[in-house]
Design a protein around this motif. Structure first.
Motif, PDB file in Angstrom:
ATOM      1  N   LYS A  51       0.868  -1.182   0.000  1.00  0.00           N
ATOM      2  CA  LYS A  51       0.000   0.000   0.000  1.00  0.00           C
ATOM      3  C   LYS A  51       0.904   1.232   0.000  1.00  0.00           C
ATOM      4  CE  LYS A  51      -3.944   2.073   2.392  1.00  0.00           C
ATOM      5  NZ  LYS A  51      -4.862   1.956   3.540  1.00  0.00           N
ATOM      6  N   HIS A  52       0.862   1.982  -1.140  1.00  0.00           N
ATOM      7  CA  HIS A  52       1.696   3.193  -1.282  1.00  0.00           C
ATOM      8  C   HIS A  52       3.165   2.890  -0.998  1.00  0.00           C
ATOM      9  CE1 HIS A  52      -2.062   5.298  -1.593  1.00  0.00           C
ATOM     10  NE2 HIS A  52      -2.400   5.030  -0.324  1.00  0.00           N
ATOM     11  N   ASN A  53       3.689   1.869  -1.686  1.00  0.00           N
ATOM     12  CA  ASN A  53       5.099   1.484  -1.568  1.00  0.00           C
ATOM     13  C   ASN A  53       5.501   1.063  -0.150  1.00  0.00           C
ATOM     14  OD1 ASN A  53       5.682   1.936  -4.323  1.00  0.00           O
ATOM     15  ND2 ASN A  53       5.914   4.149  -3.915  1.00  0.00           N
ATOM     16  N   ARG A  54       4.538   0.657   0.613  1.00  0.00           N
ATOM     17  CA  ARG A  54       4.807   0.209   1.983  1.00  0.00           C
ATOM     18  C   ARG A  54       4.133  -1.139   2.206  1.00  0.00           C
ATOM     19  NH1 ARG A  54       6.450   2.263   6.847  1.00  0.00           N
ATOM     20  NH2 ARG A  54       5.477   1.377   8.713  1.00  0.00           N
ATOM     21  N   LEU A  55       4.825  -2.032   2.948  1.00  0.00           N
ATOM     22  CA  LEU A  55       4.251  -3.335   3.264  1.00  0.00           C
ATOM     23  C   LEU A  55       3.300  -3.211   4.449  1.00  0.00           C
ATOM     24  CD1 LEU A  55       7.370  -5.687   2.888  1.00  0.00           C
ATOM     25  CD2 LEU A  55       5.439  -5.448   1.323  1.00  0.00           C
ATOM     26  N   VAL A  56       2.082  -3.657   4.257  1.00  0.00           N
ATOM     27  CA  VAL A  56       1.063  -3.588   5.305  1.00  0.00           C
ATOM     28  C   VAL A  56       0.613  -5.006   5.636  1.00  0.00           C
ATOM     29  CG1 VAL A  56      -1.199  -2.702   5.958  1.00  0.00           C
ATOM     30  CG2 VAL A  56       0.308  -1.329   4.489  1.00  0.00           C
ATOM     31  N   LEU A  57       0.473  -5.295   6.919  1.00  0.00           N
ATOM     32  CA  LEU A  57       0.099  -6.637   7.349  1.00  0.00           C
ATOM     33  C   LEU A  57      -1.330  -6.992   6.948  1.00  0.00           C
ATOM     34  CD1 LEU A  57       1.626  -6.668  10.945  1.00  0.00           C
ATOM     35  CD2 LEU A  57       2.295  -8.168   9.054  1.00  0.00           C
ATOM     36  N   THR A  58      -1.507  -8.206   6.529  1.00  0.00           N
ATOM     37  CA  THR A  58      -2.844  -8.749   6.353  1.00  0.00           C
ATOM     38  C   THR A  58      -3.371  -9.173   7.722  1.00  0.00           C
ATOM     39  OG1 THR A  58      -1.996 -10.987   6.046  1.00  0.00           O
ATOM     40  CG2 THR A  58      -2.227  -9.634   4.069  1.00  0.00           C
ATOM     41  N   VAL A  59      -4.611  -9.627   7.780  1.00  0.00           N
ATOM     42  CA  VAL A  59      -5.166 -10.125   9.042  1.00  0.00           C
ATOM     43  C   VAL A  59      -4.332 -11.304   9.544  1.00  0.00           C
ATOM     44  CG1 VAL A  59      -7.163 -11.248  10.113  1.00  0.00           C
ATOM     45  CG2 VAL A  59      -7.495  -9.354   8.510  1.00  0.00           C
ATOM     46  N   GLU A  60      -3.989 -12.203   8.623  1.00  0.00           N
ATOM     47  CA  GLU A  60      -3.164 -13.353   8.996  1.00  0.00           C
ATOM     48  C   GLU A  60      -1.765 -12.908   9.449  1.00  0.00           C
ATOM     49  OE1 GLU A  60      -6.137 -14.591   5.893  1.00  0.00           O
ATOM     50  OE2 GLU A  60      -4.711 -12.942   6.143  1.00  0.00           O
ATOM     51  N   GLY A  61      -1.244 -11.881   8.771  1.00  0.00           N
ATOM     52  CA  GLY A  61       0.074 -11.367   9.137  1.00  0.00           C
ATOM     53  C   GLY A  61       0.084 -10.757  10.525  1.00  0.00           C
ATOM     54  N   GLN A  62      -0.997 -10.027  10.869  1.00  0.00           N
ATOM     55  CA  GLN A  62      -1.083  -9.416  12.196  1.00  0.00           C
ATOM     56  C   GLN A  62      -1.183 -10.478  13.273  1.00  0.00           C
ATOM     57  OE1 GLN A  62      -0.949  -5.928  13.031  1.00  0.00           O
ATOM     58  NE2 GLN A  62      -0.551  -7.008  14.951  1.00  0.00           N
ATOM     59  N   PHE A  63      -1.956 -11.525  13.001  1.00  0.00           N
ATOM     60  CA  PHE A  63      -2.076 -12.638  13.953  1.00  0.00           C
ATOM     61  C   PHE A  63      -0.710 -13.295  14.174  1.00  0.00           C
ATOM     62  CE2 PHE A  63      -2.606 -17.173  14.763  1.00  0.00           C
ATOM     63  CZ  PHE A  63      -3.438 -17.168  15.878  1.00  0.00           C
ATOM     64  N   PHE A  64       0.010 -13.511  13.090  1.00  0.00           N
ATOM     65  CA  PHE A  64       1.329 -14.136  13.161  1.00  0.00           C
ATOM     66  C   PHE A  64       2.300 -13.257  13.949  1.00  0.00           C
ATOM     67  CE2 PHE A  64       5.456 -15.255  10.986  1.00  0.00           C
ATOM     68  CZ  PHE A  64       5.567 -16.510  11.552  1.00  0.00           C
ATOM     69  N   ASP A  66       1.616 -11.027  16.307  1.00  0.00           N
ATOM     70  CA  ASP A  66       1.278 -11.045  17.732  1.00  0.00           C
ATOM     71  C   ASP A  66       1.868 -12.284  18.407  1.00  0.00           C
ATOM     72  OD1 ASP A  66      -0.130  -8.700  17.419  1.00  0.00           O
ATOM     73  OD2 ASP A  66      -2.095  -9.672  17.259  1.00  0.00           O
ATOM     74  N   LYS A  67       1.799 -13.417  17.727  1.00  0.00           N
ATOM     75  CA  LYS A  67       2.290 -14.659  18.313  1.00  0.00           C
ATOM     76  C   LYS A  67       3.818 -14.693  18.391  1.00  0.00           C
ATOM     77  CE  LYS A  67      -1.741 -16.492  18.927  1.00  0.00           C
ATOM     78  NZ  LYS A  67      -2.280 -16.663  20.306  1.00  0.00           N
ATOM     79  N   ILE A  68       4.478 -14.253  17.322  1.00  0.00           N
ATOM     80  CA  ILE A  68       5.944 -14.351  17.347  1.00  0.00           C
ATOM     81  C   ILE A  68       6.563 -13.295  18.254  1.00  0.00           C
ATOM     82  CG2 ILE A  68       6.002 -15.343  15.024  1.00  0.00           C
ATOM     83  CD1 ILE A  68       7.323 -12.656  14.157  1.00  0.00           C
ATOM     84  N   ASN A  69       5.874 -12.175  18.476  1.00  0.00           N
ATOM     85  CA  ASN A  69       6.387 -11.188  19.440  1.00  0.00           C
ATOM     86  C   ASN A  69       6.543 -11.844  20.807  1.00  0.00           C
ATOM     87  OD1 ASN A  69       6.657  -9.008  17.725  1.00  0.00           O
ATOM     88  ND2 ASN A  69       4.654  -8.147  18.187  1.00  0.00           N
ATOM     89  N   TYR A  70       5.558 -12.626  21.214  1.00  0.00           N
ATOM     90  CA  TYR A  70       5.608 -13.327  22.504  1.00  0.00           C
ATOM     91  C   TYR A  70       6.721 -14.378  22.501  1.00  0.00           C
ATOM     92  CZ  TYR A  70       4.266 -16.462  26.286  1.00  0.00           C
ATOM     93  OH  TYR A  70       4.291 -17.253  27.406  1.00  0.00           O
ATOM     94  N   ILE A  71       6.820 -15.122  21.403  1.00  0.00           N
ATOM     95  CA  ILE A  71       7.834 -16.170  21.311  1.00  0.00           C
ATOM     96  C   ILE A  71       9.244 -15.588  21.387  1.00  0.00           C
ATOM     97  CG2 ILE A  71       8.857 -17.916  19.772  1.00  0.00           C
ATOM     98  CD1 ILE A  71       5.999 -18.425  18.726  1.00  0.00           C
TER      99      ILE A  71
END
Length: 291
Positions: A51-64, A66-71
């Motif tokens: 989006k406008h030359n920037r990578l934006v998380l999908t719903v699945e990406g945001q879920f992923f 959140d999980k890896i931040n904890y890991i």
């Protein structure tokens, strides 16, 4: 899925850019792009859209994310703890009350040092109550204190030795010939007590209170040497462990009419984990016998 892939993904999310993530991580852009594609292929999901030359998380990406931040936070925490353990290798810090450091701990120290000369035992001399606080705060690995209901409920406990609290005076004191004495009979005697962080201080004041006596406190001190010096003048007495008093030929031990037996114990926290050297000292203490 690998830790390295998770870290690459997390960094891309932080910058919203593969280029900036590559600069941060000192790797090539194709390397990061390949890792992201591997993750998407593995899970069968799209993690980003542009989006406008920037990578934006999908719903699945945001879920992923959140999980890896904890890991990754857990992994970093574990790494810190393991390094901390490494830096504390061959070192055990123990809080020991003043009187106990006089008769019990030297024997323990010497016996342990002969078996494990590579381990440094650091003794922090303090009051029995303060020793518990230091264990609570993880400021020491282990503590030595007097057993009571609070200790038995709040800590892991290993009995070390029993001792008797006796009233001590010099040979020139008027009470020196007494075979036994009560707290009531000490109503008019000058008393020397250890400072407030001593369990004996609380115990003795409570015993006086139970017989309706307000003790005449001449001095509070945390130094056993100072207490003995004042006793030498023959005008005051102090409550000491029998083993400590009997080490000084100039002191007379007068038992209390109702013997006061106290158990000295090694304590450590019920929560958290101990370093291997501390565990090793506990195992040693289980077989140690005071002579």
């Amino acid at each position: 899925m690998k830790l390295l892939q998770m870290r690459y993904f997390q960094t891309v999310c932080r910058y919203g850019s593969i280029t900036k993530a590559a600069e941060e991580l000192f790797v090539s852009q194709p390397t990061i792009s390949f890792c992201l594609k591997e993750l998407e292929d593995e899970f069968g999901v799209k993690l980003f859209h542009r989006k406008h030359n920037r990578l934006v998380l999908t719903v699945e990406g945001q879920f992923f994310l959140d999980k890896i931040n904890y890991i990754l936070q857990s992994v970093d925490s574990l790494s810190t703890q393991m390094k901390d353990m490494g830096s504390n290798h061959n070192h055990v810090k123990i809080a020991v009350p003043a009187m106990i450091s006089t008769f019990l701990f030297p024997q323990m120290f010497n016996a342990y040092a002969k078996l494990y000369p590579e381990v440094e035992l650091e003794m922090l001399e303090t009051g029995s109550l303060q020793a518990r606080k230091l264990v609570d705060a993880n400021s020491v690995d282990l503590g030595i204190t007097i057993l009571d209901n609070v200790v038995s409920d709040s800590y892991n406990v290993l009995p070390l030795v029993s001792t008797e609290l006796v009233f001590c005076v010099s040979k020139s004191h008027p009470l020196a010939n007494c075979s036994r004495i009560s707290f009531k009979e000490l109503a008019n005697e000058h008393i020397i007590l250890f400072k407030a962080d001593s369990y004996q201080n609380i115990f003795i004041k409570r015993a006086f209170s139970e017989v309706g006596v307000e003790p005449k406190i001449l001095l509070y001190s945390s130094q056993l040497y100072t207490v003995k010096e004042f006793l030498s003048y023959g005008n005051a007495g102090a409550f000491l462990y029998r083993q400590v008093a009997e080490m000084d030929k100039d002191l007379v031990c007068i038992p209390i009419d109702q013997p006061i037996i106290q158990d000295i114990v090694l304590i450590w926290t019920k929560s958290g984990s101990l370093y291997s050297d501390s565990e090793n000292f506990i195992q040693f203490a289980k077989s140690f016998r005071y002579k």
